[in-house]
Design a protein around this motif. Structure first.
Motif: not given
Lengths: 294, 375
Positions: A9, A214-215, A258, B199-200, B202-204, B206-207, B227, B230, B234-235
């Protein structure tokens, strides 16, 4: 959440931070040389991405590198053209007038993009594709790492040009004192337009790096521009190194927010720090002079 | 054949000469939420074309009066006020964004003008507004169907929720948690919100991964949902099964996230792309606009205009109160489902369950709820 997840993150946060830094440097450049707060700066990012990714790459089928180079050139010329027409007039107006005018311009550009390209968000897998890069047992999104490294290289090259070349010295002279620079034979109006175009190119590069993680959406320019302004405030208004440091701090704090507070509150840390900086040091970490009280 | 053509031309000519009946359409046509809004406007245009071609309503053609709410509360209120006080339309088709409907519903209530919206948040019909009708399902139904499917068909015990942070997402989150508690007495192992401007993801991701759920429910709009999907792909967390709202089946999500990112994901919502009526609608949409449907909103608005046309025909007048009264009790076959209009504004009691197979949203079954279900 595991330590690996937190590291992933934070790297994502740094990737975004490097993008904010690129845009923030352009904002500072325009502020230092033209005394203009350009709230439309994020829209150059948007314009570059739509031209490169949608028009040239996806619709005309050009190779991605050629698409990006041509789009950067177009955005640079567009920025230069704006500098010599609209922004040159705004420079002589009170600050509030120019702020409102650039906000208006931002809306015009965003809606022009909507008219030309429609409301659909677009996906772009970037130069490396949708891959992971593994370091030990921690996997990172390749596009995060790419954005982070390429931004860093661009910023180092940019700083070197500014510090060690004749044109860099001329730019610094113009930023310091336009009148004296003009008396010393530096073509000030030409240089101002060039710098504006260059700032637009930096924003365009930031867009090309951020879209794969992102998009491409209509609000991307506004969203990144907003964070870039926060970076400028944290780093110090008017300071190029400050803008870069501010960008990385905002990105890192977003990542930390985050990991610690959850995605819903990711901005909380970044903006709390911004308020703290404004409270303790109104001119920012590396700010030049004292903030003007109005 | 020639005489049939003459009769048809005469009928259409006669319809065209009559004063048109105006129907208001308020959608997000500019700004970041305009994907759904433009889709909705296109759906309204298609419905008007099709109704006018068939002779109009009360022998008069329909005409759309369009306002842009920009996806913003202030602009949405201004647009609703212009509809009822400036354009003086007898009925309005409103947006699909629940937070905007919450903001504007009192404008129509005070003016006594009926409106049909496409929002799914349970709270919309709890306002007690007699002029509010919704053309789509209440998310309490999707929540029940999703939780039942996860527990009974997939054997899930650990359930997690990902929702977008707005009235729609909060309504769905609460409905999912209530369904888990009331049906099976279980609590979610994680609840993660996606900001509208995320915009990212990754955090959600991972949570959610850290909570080790058997199934994750995803209620979001296309951009945020795509998002999340995807990044999950990817992860490498595709081993966590997904049951989502209609966002999973939306063409925009599939295009944005990449079809491989959604492969195997289930959804509970309005449609599957391979349903016959949806497929016909999609083909006509493509002919007219040169692209496939963007979301479910175009079809929902198409159905809303048809429903309103039926109500005007039934009322025999364009008086707003008469149209409101006439709407209640109408039963209509639409593109998305068969509707039955209740006096509390609810109209949709059928849900499609589907799955992304080979990159396409495929129909699995329909869940029907009783029309007198209490919310």
């Amino acid at each position: 959440m595991s330590l690996n997840a937190v590291v992933q993150i934070l790297v994502g946060g740094l990737a975004f931070g490097s993008v904010y830094a690129l845009v923030a440097v352009g904002i500072v450049f325009i502020w230092r040389t033209m005394n203009l707060l350009n709230f439309a700066h994020g829209q150059f990012l948007l314009l570059c991405c739509y031209v490169a990714i949608i028009s040239l790459y996806q619709k005309l089928g050009w190779p991605i590198s050629a698409s990006v180079l041509v789009a950067l050139l177009i955005v640079g010329l567009f920025g230069t053209m704006f500098a010599t027409t609209v922004f040159e007039r705004l420079r002589k107006q009170p600050l509030l007038t120019s702020v409102i005018a650039t906000m208006g311009l931002s809306l015009v550009l965003e809606n022009a993009v909507l008219l030309l390209f429609g409301p659909r968000p677009y996906s772009f897998e970037g130069f490396l594709g949708r891959k992971m890069i593994w370091i030990g047992n921690v996997g990172f999104l390749a596009n995060h790492v790419f954005a982070l490294l390429v931004s860093l290289i661009i910023l180092i090259v940019f700083a070197s040009v500014l510090k060690y070349t004749i044109i860099g010295r001329a730019i610094r002279a113009v930023a310091y004192d336009k009148e004296t620079a003009g008396l010393m034979g530096i073509p000030v109006p030409w240089l101002l337009s060039l710098m504006f175009g260059f700032s637009a190119i930096l924003a365009g590069l930031a867009g090309i790096l951020v879209v794969p993680v992102t998009y491409l959406t209509l609000d991307l320019g506004t969203a990144v521009g907003y964070k870039a302004f926060a970076s400028v405030v944290i780093g110090g208004f008017g300071s190029v190194p400050g803008a870069i440091i501010g960008g990385y701090i905002v990105g890192l704090l977003e990542g930390a927010g985050t990991a610690i507070l959850g995605t819903a509150y990711r901005d909380l840390l970044a903006f709390a720090v911004m308020l703290l900086v404004l409270f303790l040091r109104p001119s920012g970490i590396l700010g030049i002079g004292e903030a003007e009280r109005i | 054949m020639a005489s049939l053509a003459v009769v048809l031309c005469l009928t259409i000519g006669a319809v065209a000469q009559q004063e048109p009946i105006k129907i208001g359409v308020v959608q997000a046509l500019t700004g970041p939420l305009s994907l759904n809004g433009i889709d909705g406007l296109r759906g309204a245009e298609m419905a008007v074309r099709s109704i006018n071609r068939a002779g109009g309503v009360l022998g008069r053609p329909l005409e759309l009066v369009v306002e842009d709410n920009k996806g913003e509360v202030a602009a949405a209120i201004a647009a609703a006020e212009r509809m009822v006080y400036v354009h003086k339309v007898p009925v309005v088709i409103e947006t699909n964004f629940s937070f905007l409907i919450n903001a504007v519903h009192e404008v129509y209530w005070q003016a006594g003008v009926p409106f049909v919206c496409a929002g799914t948040s349970p709270v919309l019909t709890q306002h007690g507004n007699p002029y509010l009708f919704r053309i789509r399902h209440n998310d309490k139904l999707t929540a029940q169907a999703a939780v039942k499917y996860a527990v009974e068909n997939m054997g899930a015990k650990r359930l997690a929720i990902v929702h977008v942070i707005d009235d729609f997402g909060h309504g769905a989150r609460d409905a999912l948690i209530n369904a888990m508690r009331s049906l099976y007495g279980i609590e979610p192992v994680a609840v993660v919100g996606l900001p509208l401007d995320i915009k990212d993801a990754t955090g959600p991701v991972m949570e959610i991964a850290a909570a080790k759920p058997d199934v994750v429910f995803v209620w979001a709009h296309a951009a945020q949902g795509a998002l999340f999907f995807r990044t999950r792909y990817e992860l490498g967390y595709t081993n966590i099964p997904v049951i989502g709202s209609v966002v999973v089946a939306a063409p925009a999500t599939l295009e944005l996230a990449g079809r491989e990112a959604l492969e195997g994901c289930m959804f509970v919502g309005d449609f599957a792309l391979d349903a016959p009526k949806v497929s016909l609608f999609n083909n006509w949409y493509y002919e007219l606009y040169g692209e496939t449907i963007l979301s479910e909103v175009g079809m929902a608005v198409y159905d809303a205009v048809c429903l309103v046309a039926k109500a005007i025909e039934k009322a025999g007048t364009t008086d707003p109160q008469a149209i409101r009264d006439a709407l209640i009790g109408i039963e209509m076959e639409g593109v998305l489902r068969t509707y039955y209009v209740r006096s509390d504004g609810e109209t949709a009691f059928e849900l499609t369950i589907g799955q992304i197979k080979n990159g396409k949203s495929s129909f699995i079954s329909i869940v029907r709820f009783p029309r007198d279900i209490k919310f």
